[in-house]
Design an enzyme around this catalytic site. Structure first.
Site, mmCIF file in Angstrom:
data_model
loop_
_atom_site.group_PDB
_atom_site.id
_atom_site.type_symbol
_atom_site.label_atom_id
_atom_site.label_comp_id
_atom_site.label_asym_id
_atom_site.label_seq_id
_atom_site.Cartn_x
_atom_site.Cartn_y
_atom_site.Cartn_z
ATOM 1 N N LYS A 102 49.904 31.941 40.886
ATOM 2 C CA LYS A 102 49.084 33.065 40.396
ATOM 3 C C LYS A 102 49.762 34.401 40.674
ATOM 4 O O LYS A 102 49.863 35.259 39.796
ATOM 5 C CB LYS A 102 47.711 33.038 41.089
ATOM 6 C CG LYS A 102 46.915 34.333 40.936
ATOM 7 C CD LYS A 102 45.578 34.276 41.632
ATOM 8 C CE LYS A 102 45.548 34.745 43.049
ATOM 9 N NZ LYS A 102 45.528 36.185 43.295
ATOM 10 N N ASN A 103 50.212 34.574 41.917
ATOM 11 C CA ASN A 103 50.711 35.897 42.299
ATOM 12 C C ASN A 103 52.126 36.196 41.795
ATOM 13 O O ASN A 103 52.662 37.266 42.051
ATOM 14 C CB ASN A 103 50.598 36.086 43.819
ATOM 15 C CG ASN A 103 49.143 36.288 44.211
ATOM 16 O OD1 ASN A 103 48.298 36.582 43.363
ATOM 17 N ND2 ASN A 103 48.851 36.118 45.488
ATOM 18 N N ARG A 133 42.692 42.675 40.877
ATOM 19 C CA ARG A 133 43.430 43.455 41.880
ATOM 20 C C ARG A 133 44.692 44.079 41.277
ATOM 21 O O ARG A 133 45.053 45.205 41.565
ATOM 22 C CB ARG A 133 43.803 42.514 43.037
ATOM 23 C CG ARG A 133 44.592 43.146 44.135
ATOM 24 C CD ARG A 133 43.725 44.040 44.962
ATOM 25 N NE ARG A 133 44.471 44.892 45.851
ATOM 26 C CZ ARG A 133 43.980 45.980 46.400
ATOM 27 N NH1 ARG A 133 42.742 46.352 46.159
ATOM 28 N NH2 ARG A 133 44.710 46.713 47.191
ATOM 29 N N CYS A 154 39.568 40.494 45.626
ATOM 30 C CA CYS A 154 38.829 39.819 46.705
ATOM 31 C C CYS A 154 38.382 40.795 47.779
ATOM 32 O O CYS A 154 39.111 41.720 48.135
ATOM 33 C CB CYS A 154 39.714 38.749 47.339
ATOM 34 S SG CYS A 154 39.798 37.251 46.376
ATOM 35 N N ASP A 187 46.930 34.154 53.760
ATOM 36 C CA ASP A 187 46.136 33.294 52.857
ATOM 37 C C ASP A 187 45.972 31.880 53.421
ATOM 38 O O ASP A 187 45.138 31.125 52.939
ATOM 39 C CB ASP A 187 46.826 33.187 51.490
ATOM 40 C CG ASP A 187 46.984 34.529 50.819
ATOM 41 O OD1 ASP A 187 46.511 34.691 49.700
ATOM 42 O OD2 ASP A 187 47.595 35.421 51.423
HETATM 43 N N1 EPU Z 1 47.338 48.223 52.548
HETATM 44 C C1 EPU Z 1 46.929 49.511 52.765
HETATM 45 N N2 EPU Z 1 47.349 50.482 51.903
HETATM 46 C C2 EPU Z 1 48.142 50.192 50.838
HETATM 47 C C3 EPU Z 1 48.561 48.875 50.618
HETATM 48 C C4 EPU Z 1 48.144 47.891 51.493
HETATM 49 O O1 EPU Z 1 46.207 49.787 53.719
HETATM 50 O O2 EPU Z 1 48.488 51.125 50.095
HETATM 51 C C5 EPU Z 1 46.918 47.176 53.494
HETATM 52 C C6 EPU Z 1 46.073 46.074 52.862
HETATM 53 O O3 EPU Z 1 44.708 46.435 52.801
HETATM 54 C C7 EPU Z 1 46.347 44.922 53.800
HETATM 55 C C8 EPU Z 1 47.810 45.124 54.179
HETATM 56 O O4 EPU Z 1 48.084 46.505 53.941
HETATM 57 O O5 EPU Z 1 45.533 45.009 54.923
HETATM 58 C C9 EPU Z 1 48.806 44.302 53.379
HETATM 59 O O6 EPU Z 1 48.488 44.422 52.013
HETATM 60 P P1 EPU Z 1 49.460 44.095 50.799
HETATM 61 O O7 EPU Z 1 49.500 45.300 49.936
HETATM 62 O O8 EPU Z 1 50.739 43.532 51.317
HETATM 63 O O9 EPU Z 1 48.642 42.938 50.087
HETATM 64 P P2 EPU Z 1 48.294 42.891 48.557
HETATM 65 O O10 EPU Z 1 49.482 43.294 47.803
HETATM 66 O O11 EPU Z 1 47.012 43.592 48.297
HETATM 67 C C10 EPU Z 1 49.070 40.469 48.070
HETATM 68 C C11 EPU Z 1 48.463 39.251 47.444
HETATM 69 C C12 EPU Z 1 47.452 38.649 48.411
HETATM 70 C C13 EPU Z 1 48.199 38.251 49.676
HETATM 71 C C14 EPU Z 1 48.925 39.460 50.262
HETATM 72 C C15 EPU Z 1 49.843 39.089 51.406
HETATM 73 C C16 EPU Z 1 48.521 39.639 45.080
HETATM 74 C C17 EPU Z 1 47.761 39.972 43.864
HETATM 75 N N3 EPU Z 1 47.818 39.622 46.209
HETATM 76 O O12 EPU Z 1 47.999 41.358 48.343
HETATM 77 O O13 EPU Z 1 46.945 37.481 47.802
HETATM 78 O O14 EPU Z 1 47.279 37.760 50.617
HETATM 79 O O15 EPU Z 1 49.749 40.108 49.262
HETATM 80 O O16 EPU Z 1 50.909 38.347 50.935
HETATM 81 O O17 EPU Z 1 49.713 39.373 45.040
HETATM 82 C C18 EPU Z 1 45.222 36.077 46.970
HETATM 83 O O18 EPU Z 1 46.040 35.600 46.190
HETATM 84 O O19 EPU Z 1 44.067 35.615 47.115
HETATM 85 C C19 EPU Z 1 45.583 37.243 47.771
HETATM 86 C C20 EPU Z 1 44.670 37.975 48.413
#
Ligand code: EPU
Length: 442
Positions: free
Chosen positions: A23-24, A94, A118, A310
């Site tokens: 998915k990602n 997202r 989520c 995850d």
């Molecule tokens: N964060 C901030 N500010 C930002 C960006 C992130 O505070 O500008 C925080 C987030 O809230 C979190 C942490 O930093 O606490 C890390 O967040 P990150 O941006 O790395 O995560 P994401 O990009 O939102 C993606 C995946 C997630 C997966 C995480 C970790 C996608 C669409 N989502 O999330 O996947 O858990 O990276 O690898 O790629 C899922 O598939 O269910 C899922 C949640």
């Protein structure tokens, strides 16, 4: 509409299962395809709700994005005729904020809503917006409308160093780097393998992206992006982890295929540590089986190459079956234990604990606020006999976890919120049935 699962627990799951495309990776590669000249053909795209939602979002903007044949998606951005992502899609997806890149390729001013997704914490995008601004994009937020507006007067340029890495943030800045006329550098970038696949995809289309440890350099290339061959994405590591967990938790034996094993090495190592059987068949197939009583463990989540956030809900449910005390610490998201109260409905004994953390501002990857109280660690004392119950899914990964719990519990369970689970898992119930599980969509 079917939005629940009825599960009769207690069956051993056995057999072979092939994971769907990741998915990602799929979501980001579909968005990045809009940066290309001509049609892009993508293979192994999972048929999951998030993908359908994204295809719909692109179609609403005037672009082409559709399944043509089994798991093959064709994308072309040429027809995009709007510079604004609608609120409904933004609230559901997202990754909708990543549309900044293909929209800014076409328009100098674009609007994208604050993204949904989520509920696993506040999930601000402050670092991502800061990164965009550092590359010269003027970004403002209107809290009344919930929209970000981004303005691009000249091609993005410069460098950005993430204070703390962000997975999708890194990916968006890479895509924005495609619009640059000089080298853009991102440092302290996230290292998730999904990002490597995005880079491989863009480079296959003629981009000039290099990665050295946590630094990514995007240099301009002389030609527009174009892909003459289909691009096939890899298997979903989160789905693989779910089936690996199910094999052990149900005292079964499952062979998982369709993804590169190294993507889930840290999970398989953990399974070996707690006493599960793990056998590598080849690079893309592995077998996980129950070998006897399980040992407790202690893990903390962290960005790649650490133990992925995850995966911790899966491990937590497995540890209800281990003899002794297990501890799981969540460092990446500020609210990823929503499943705990649900597992308690099945009789699980899980308690939140406070651990002394010397430097929480550094230790946690979310924006830690010292004035707030967080629940970032749980203790599970097993083994516990789980019984059936009524459960509600709050986030995608927790959804699979609740299904695992219901599958090992004695008796019948109802898992409400199937649509959340189906945002990320293709044919979940069908795959469980093929492994001998008793599960029905209602
Ligand atoms: N964060 C901030 N500010 C930002 C960006 C992130 O505070 O500008 C925080 C987030 O809230 C979190 C942490 O930093 O606490 C890390 O967040 P990150 O941006 O790395 O995560 P994401 O990009 O939102 C993606 C995946 C997630 C997966 C995480 C970790 C996608 C669409 N989502 O999330 O996947 O858990 O990276 O690898 O790629 C899922 O598939 O269910 C899922 C949640």
């Amino acid at each position: 509409m079917e939005d629940a699962l009825i599960i009769q627990g207690g069956k051993q799951l056995k057999g072979n299962v092939k994971v769907s495309g990741a998915k990602n990776v799929a979501l980001k590669v579909i968005i990045a395809s809009l940066l290309f000249d001509g049609e892009v053909v993508l293979k192994n795209i999972p048929k999951i709700a998030d993908v359908f939602e994204l295809l719909d979002l692109i179609q609403k903007l005037g672009g082409k994005a559709q399944f043509e044949g089994d798991h093959t998606v064709v994308v072309e951005g040429k027809g995009i005729s709007k510079n604004r992502v609608d609120l409904l899609h933004g609230s559901k997806l997202r990754v909708s904020f990543m549309m900044f890149a293909p929209l800014l390729q076409r328009y100098s001013i674009v609007s994208v809503p604050n993204p949904g997704g989520c509920r696993i914490g506040a999930r601000p995008i402050d670092r991502i917006i800061e990164g965009m601004q550092k590359l010269g994009i003027i970004v403002s937020y209107d809290s009344n409308s919930g929209y970000y507006t981004a303005k691009l007067d000249k091609p993005p340029s410069g460098n950005y160093r993430f204070y703390k890495p962000s997975h999708t943030g890194t990916e968006l800045l890479i895509m924005l780097g495609m619009l640059a006329k000089s080298t853009v550098t991102i440092s302290n970038a996230a290292q998730e393998p999904e990002i490597d696949e995005l880079i491989a995809f863009l480079n296959a289309g003629g981009a000039n992206i290099r990665k050295s440890q946590t630094t990514i350099s995007i240099s301009p290339s002389s030609k527009n992006l174009r892909l003459n061959e289909p691009f096939t994405i890899g298997g979903d590591r989160n789905e693989a982890v779910t089936f690996a967990t199910l094999a052990v938790a149900t005292k079964g034996d499952i062979t998982v295929s369709g993804l590169s094993l190294k993507l889930i090495a840290s999970y398989l190592n953990e399974l070996k540590k707690v006493g599960a059987g793990v056998e590598t068949i080849n690079q893309n197939d592995f077998r996980v089986f129950y070998r006897g009583a399980l040992n407790p463990t202690k893990v903390e989540t962290s960005p790649h190459p650490g133990f992925m956030t995850d995966w911790q809900p899966n491990l937590a449910v497995l540890m209800t079956q281990a003899k002794g005390e297990s501890v799981i610490i969540e460092r990446v998201f500020e609210n990823r234990f929503s499943y705990v109260s649900e597992l308690r409905r099945l009789g699980a004994e899980i308690e939140f604990i406070r651990l002394p953390i010397n430097n929480p501002l550094e230790y946690f990857f979310f924006n830690f606020d010292p004035s707030k109280k967080y629940n970032q660690a749980i203790k599970i004392t097993g083994p516990q006999a789980l019984h059936g119950g009524v459960l509600t899914v709050s986030d995608l990964r927790a959804g699979a976890t609740l299904a695992i719990a219901a599958l090992i519990a004695e008796g019948e369970s109802v898992v409400n919120g199937l649509s959340i689970l189906e945002r990320g898992y293709e044919n979940f119930a069908e795959k469980i049935t093929s492994l001998g599980g008793e599960i029905e969509k209602v």
